[in-house]
Design a protein around this motif. Structure first.
Motif, PDB file in Angstrom:
ATOM      1  N   LEU A 309       0.807  -1.223   0.000  1.00  0.00           N
ATOM      2  CA  LEU A 309       0.000   0.000   0.000  1.00  0.00           C
ATOM      3  C   LEU A 309       0.843   1.276   0.000  1.00  0.00           C
ATOM      4  CD1 LEU A 309      -2.753   1.371   0.087  1.00  0.00           C
ATOM      5  CD2 LEU A 309      -2.756   1.061   2.587  1.00  0.00           C
ATOM      6  N   PRO A 310       1.942   1.357   0.774  1.00  0.00           N
ATOM      7  CA  PRO A 310       2.755   2.583   0.707  1.00  0.00           C
ATOM      8  C   PRO A 310       3.256   2.888  -0.704  1.00  0.00           C
ATOM      9  CG  PRO A 310       3.404   1.248   2.579  1.00  0.00           C
ATOM     10  CD  PRO A 310       2.463   0.415   1.778  1.00  0.00           C
ATOM     11  N   SER A 311       3.642   1.866  -1.460  1.00  0.00           N
ATOM     12  CA  SER A 311       4.143   2.090  -2.820  1.00  0.00           C
ATOM     13  C   SER A 311       3.054   2.664  -3.717  1.00  0.00           C
ATOM     14  CB  SER A 311       4.659   0.773  -3.406  1.00  0.00           C
ATOM     15  OG  SER A 311       5.753   0.296  -2.668  1.00  0.00           O
ATOM     16  N   VAL A 312       1.843   2.135  -3.595  1.00  0.00           N
ATOM     17  CA  VAL A 312       0.725   2.636  -4.398  1.00  0.00           C
ATOM     18  C   VAL A 312       0.472   4.099  -4.098  1.00  0.00           C
ATOM     19  CG1 VAL A 312      -1.761   2.424  -4.799  1.00  0.00           C
ATOM     20  CG2 VAL A 312      -0.346   0.364  -4.633  1.00  0.00           C
ATOM     21  N   LEU A 313       0.424   4.442  -2.808  1.00  0.00           N
ATOM     22  CA  LEU A 313       0.152   5.826  -2.425  1.00  0.00           C
ATOM     23  C   LEU A 313       1.272   6.762  -2.870  1.00  0.00           C
ATOM     24  CD1 LEU A 313      -1.230   5.234   1.193  1.00  0.00           C
ATOM     25  CD2 LEU A 313      -2.547   5.667  -0.889  1.00  0.00           C
ATOM     26  N   LEU A 314       2.530   6.310  -2.737  1.00  0.00           N
ATOM     27  CA  LEU A 314       3.660   7.168  -3.100  1.00  0.00           C
ATOM     28  C   LEU A 314       3.740   7.398  -4.609  1.00  0.00           C
ATOM     29  CD1 LEU A 314       6.421   5.838  -0.688  1.00  0.00           C
ATOM     30  CD2 LEU A 314       5.455   8.145  -0.721  1.00  0.00           C
ATOM     31  N   VAL A 315       3.554   6.347  -5.404  1.00  0.00           N
ATOM     32  CA  VAL A 315       3.636   6.500  -6.859  1.00  0.00           C
ATOM     33  C   VAL A 315       2.509   7.391  -7.364  1.00  0.00           C
ATOM     34  CG1 VAL A 315       3.476   5.292  -9.058  1.00  0.00           C
ATOM     35  CG2 VAL A 315       4.876   4.349  -7.236  1.00  0.00           C
ATOM     36  N   GLN A 316       1.294   7.140  -6.907  1.00  0.00           N
ATOM     37  CA  GLN A 316       0.176   7.978  -7.356  1.00  0.00           C
ATOM     38  C   GLN A 316       0.327   9.411  -6.868  1.00  0.00           C
ATOM     39  OE1 GLN A 316      -3.456   4.895  -8.062  1.00  0.00           O
ATOM     40  NE2 GLN A 316      -3.566   7.089  -8.161  1.00  0.00           N
ATOM     41  N   GLY A 317       0.947   9.589  -5.712  1.00  0.00           N
ATOM     42  CA  GLY A 317       1.132  10.939  -5.204  1.00  0.00           C
ATOM     43  C   GLY A 317       2.269  11.683  -5.868  1.00  0.00           C
ATOM     44  N   ALA A 318       3.342  10.953  -6.234  1.00  0.00           N
ATOM     45  CA  ALA A 318       4.539  11.617  -6.756  1.00  0.00           C
ATOM     46  C   ALA A 318       4.477  11.888  -8.250  1.00  0.00           C
ATOM     47  CB  ALA A 318       5.776  10.773  -6.433  1.00  0.00           C
ATOM     48  N   LEU A 319       3.816  11.033  -9.022  1.00  0.00           N
ATOM     49  CA  LEU A 319       3.865  11.166 -10.482  1.00  0.00           C
ATOM     50  C   LEU A 319       3.354  12.507 -11.008  1.00  0.00           C
ATOM     51  CD1 LEU A 319       3.029   7.734 -12.158  1.00  0.00           C
ATOM     52  CD2 LEU A 319       5.052   9.143 -12.444  1.00  0.00           C
ATOM     53  N   PRO A 320       2.244  13.046 -10.498  1.00  0.00           N
ATOM     54  CA  PRO A 320       1.806  14.346 -11.039  1.00  0.00           C
ATOM     55  C   PRO A 320       2.837  15.450 -10.835  1.00  0.00           C
ATOM     56  CG  PRO A 320       0.033  13.288  -9.820  1.00  0.00           C
ATOM     57  CD  PRO A 320       1.269  12.496  -9.546  1.00  0.00           C
ATOM     58  N   PHE A 321       3.507  15.451  -9.690  1.00  0.00           N
ATOM     59  CA  PHE A 321       4.522  16.466  -9.429  1.00  0.00           C
ATOM     60  C   PHE A 321       5.780  16.200 -10.266  1.00  0.00           C
ATOM     61  CE2 PHE A 321       1.874  16.267  -5.635  1.00  0.00           C
ATOM     62  CZ  PHE A 321       1.565  17.605  -5.463  1.00  0.00           C
ATOM     63  N   TRP A 322       6.112  14.929 -10.478  1.00  0.00           N
ATOM     64  CA  TRP A 322       7.256  14.566 -11.310  1.00  0.00           C
ATOM     65  C   TRP A 322       7.043  15.037 -12.735  1.00  0.00           C
ATOM     66  CZ3 TRP A 322      12.051  13.171 -10.495  1.00  0.00           C
ATOM     67  CH2 TRP A 322      12.778  12.466 -11.458  1.00  0.00           C
ATOM     68  N   GLU A 323       5.827  14.867 -13.244  1.00  0.00           N
ATOM     69  CA  GLU A 323       5.509  15.282 -14.611  1.00  0.00           C
ATOM     70  C   GLU A 323       5.678  16.794 -14.768  1.00  0.00           C
ATOM     71  OE1 GLU A 323       4.313  15.741 -18.479  1.00  0.00           O
ATOM     72  OE2 GLU A 323       5.061  13.996 -17.415  1.00  0.00           O
ATOM     73  N   THR A 324       5.236  17.562 -13.759  1.00  0.00           N
ATOM     74  CA  THR A 324       5.393  19.018 -13.810  1.00  0.00           C
ATOM     75  C   THR A 324       6.861  19.411 -13.728  1.00  0.00           C
ATOM     76  OG1 THR A 324       3.222  19.323 -12.771  1.00  0.00           O
ATOM     77  CG2 THR A 324       4.766  21.176 -12.673  1.00  0.00           C
ATOM     78  N   LEU A 325       7.595  18.776 -12.832  1.00  0.00           N
ATOM     79  CA  LEU A 325       9.000  19.118 -12.628  1.00  0.00           C
ATOM     80  C   LEU A 325       9.826  18.885 -13.879  1.00  0.00           C
ATOM     81  CD1 LEU A 325      11.348  19.875 -10.704  1.00  0.00           C
ATOM     82  CD2 LEU A 325      11.501  17.445 -10.115  1.00  0.00           C
ATOM     83  N   ARG A 326       9.580  17.765 -14.563  1.00  0.00           N
ATOM     84  CA  ARG A 326      10.434  17.402 -15.685  1.00  0.00           C
ATOM     85  C   ARG A 326      10.206  18.272 -16.917  1.00  0.00           C
ATOM     86  NH1 ARG A 326       8.523  13.971 -19.519  1.00  0.00           N
ATOM     87  NH2 ARG A 326      10.482  12.831 -19.651  1.00  0.00           N
TER      88      ARG A 326
END
Length: 398
Positions: A309-326
């Motif tokens: 469960l932590p991996s699911v929450l972290l990936v779904q939480g981080a990807l939108p910000f990663w997309e903006t950053l890159r």
């Protein structure tokens, strides 16, 4: 690729189910299998976007290969696609280990089995092909090739999960210095199309709420099922470096309180080395083998959900910000360096643990070269190479 194919949850599940049945060799080998399937064969991602995902998941705690798989499913089919990818990749090994806990699939001493040795050799070939292909695409010039080689040297000299994070940070800094004037627009979308930063923040908040809230809840209501969930959730939240790192932590969590006996833990550890897919599914065995709490298949699923469960929450939480950053030009320059650093980390991992665990003599080298030739020159599907290497190992390497 058509939109119908892109967003077919059934297709995502079946593709990852095939990988879950055939991806032996640990997390580095899994990344090689993913690259072969999704970059080379299906072209769901470019080489650069795949390396970006690998770099992101190296930063996050938890099982890196499972997180990359979940992110690919998320990108192709939203949250349902991510869950389908996770279920397909995780289900085979989790089911096998729960069955082992029941004693149905007892495999005895598998550490020296010939078929298992063949699978380890096949993993060497898969990883070698992945590292070579990524190096050609992501290290096309002398500076990035140098970054990759330095990353490999440092990773081999100081083989810790913290070192990997520092290497990626250093690679990003070098990329920013060397390529900030050459950065251009990015057209590749890494995040799920319907996923906003607001929703990402909600998932990240849920991750931290559970991480800090579950211990409080356990202190208030110290019942075994809740204690088990908190223990496995915490283990999945705080471990960098993948399954081999989490195993000793899980031993400290389940053996001293008497949830699982020491001999039973070691028997499950041996079985976990012989199944495909993520090593984090060892949690399913422990949950099923527990003397307290739900136990059985319900306990296995309970522990499995808690640790992933932590991996699911972290990936779904981080990807939108990663997309903006890159999309920021300076971030693009840094990503060129981080991608080269990822190649170096994978190069180091190809030696240890993949090569050191898989190659023990001339016979292994021969089988490994044949497997590499089938993959690279004859374009043989990886799952077929895995089966052939297993059969050869059964006959000649046992």
């Amino acid at each position: 690729m058509t939109n119908k194919e892109q967003f077919s949850i059934g297709l995502i599940f079946l593709v990852f189910l095939k990988l879950g049945l055939t991806s032996f060799g640990g997390p580095v080998a899994h990344l090689g299998f993913f690259r072969e399937e999704f970059v080379q064969r299906r072209r769901w991602l470019s080489e650069e976007s795949y390396a970006d995902l690998v770099a992101l998941c190296q930063f996050l705690p938890g099982p890196a290969s499972s997180q990359v798989g979940y992110a690919i499913g998320l990108r192709q089919g939203g949250t349902l696609g991510g869950l389908a990818a996770w279920l397909g990749f995780t289900m085979p090994s989790a089911a096998a280990l729960i069955a082992f806990a029941y004693g149905v699939a007892s495999m005895g001493d598998v550490q020296n089995a010939g078929w298992l040795q063949g699978l380890k050799v096949a993993a060497v070939a898969v990883v070698a092909k992945a590292v070579w292909g990524m190096a050609v695409q992501l290290c096309p010039d002398r500076p990035r090739a140098t970054v990759a080689l330095l990353a490999a040297i440092v990773a081999l000299a100081w083989p810790t999960s913290i070192t990997q994070v520092l290497i990626i940070l250093a690679g990003g800094a070098l990329g920013w210095v060397l390529y900030r004037e050459a950065a251009g627009p990015v057209a590749v979308d890494l995040g799920a199309p319907s996923f906003s930063r607001r929703k990402g923040a909600i998932f990240l908040s849920a991750f931290f709420l559970l991480l800090f809230g579950l211990p409080v809840l356990v202190a208030w209501a110290p019942v075994i099922p809740l204690q088990v969930f908190e223990s496995f959730y915490r283990s999945g939240s705080l471990v960098f470096g993948g399954g081999h790192v989490v195993l000793p932590l899980l031993q400290a969590e389940v053996v001293p309180p008497g949830w699982v006996g020491g001999d039973s833990f070691l028997a499950g550890y041996g079985a976990a080395q012989a199944v495909p897919g993520p090593l984090f599914t060892f949690a399913a065995y422990l949950g099923a083998a527990m003397a307290f709490g739900p136990g059985g298949w319900i306990g296995g699923l309970w522990a499995l959900v808690a640790i992933f469960l932590p991996s699911v929450l972290l990936v779904q939480g981080a990807l939108p910000f990663w997309e903006t950053l890159r999309r920021i030009p300076t971030a693009q320059a840094a990503l060129r360096g981080t991608n080269a650093a990822v190649v170096g980390i994978l190069l180091a991992a190809m030696y240890d643990p993949v090569w050191t665990k898989g190659i023990h003599g001339p016979a292994d080298v021969i089988v490994g070269l044949a497997a590499f030739g089938l993959l690279h020159f004859w374009k043989t599907p990886p799952w077929l190479v895995v089966i052939l290497a297993s059969l050869v190992g059964l006959v000649y390497l046992g």
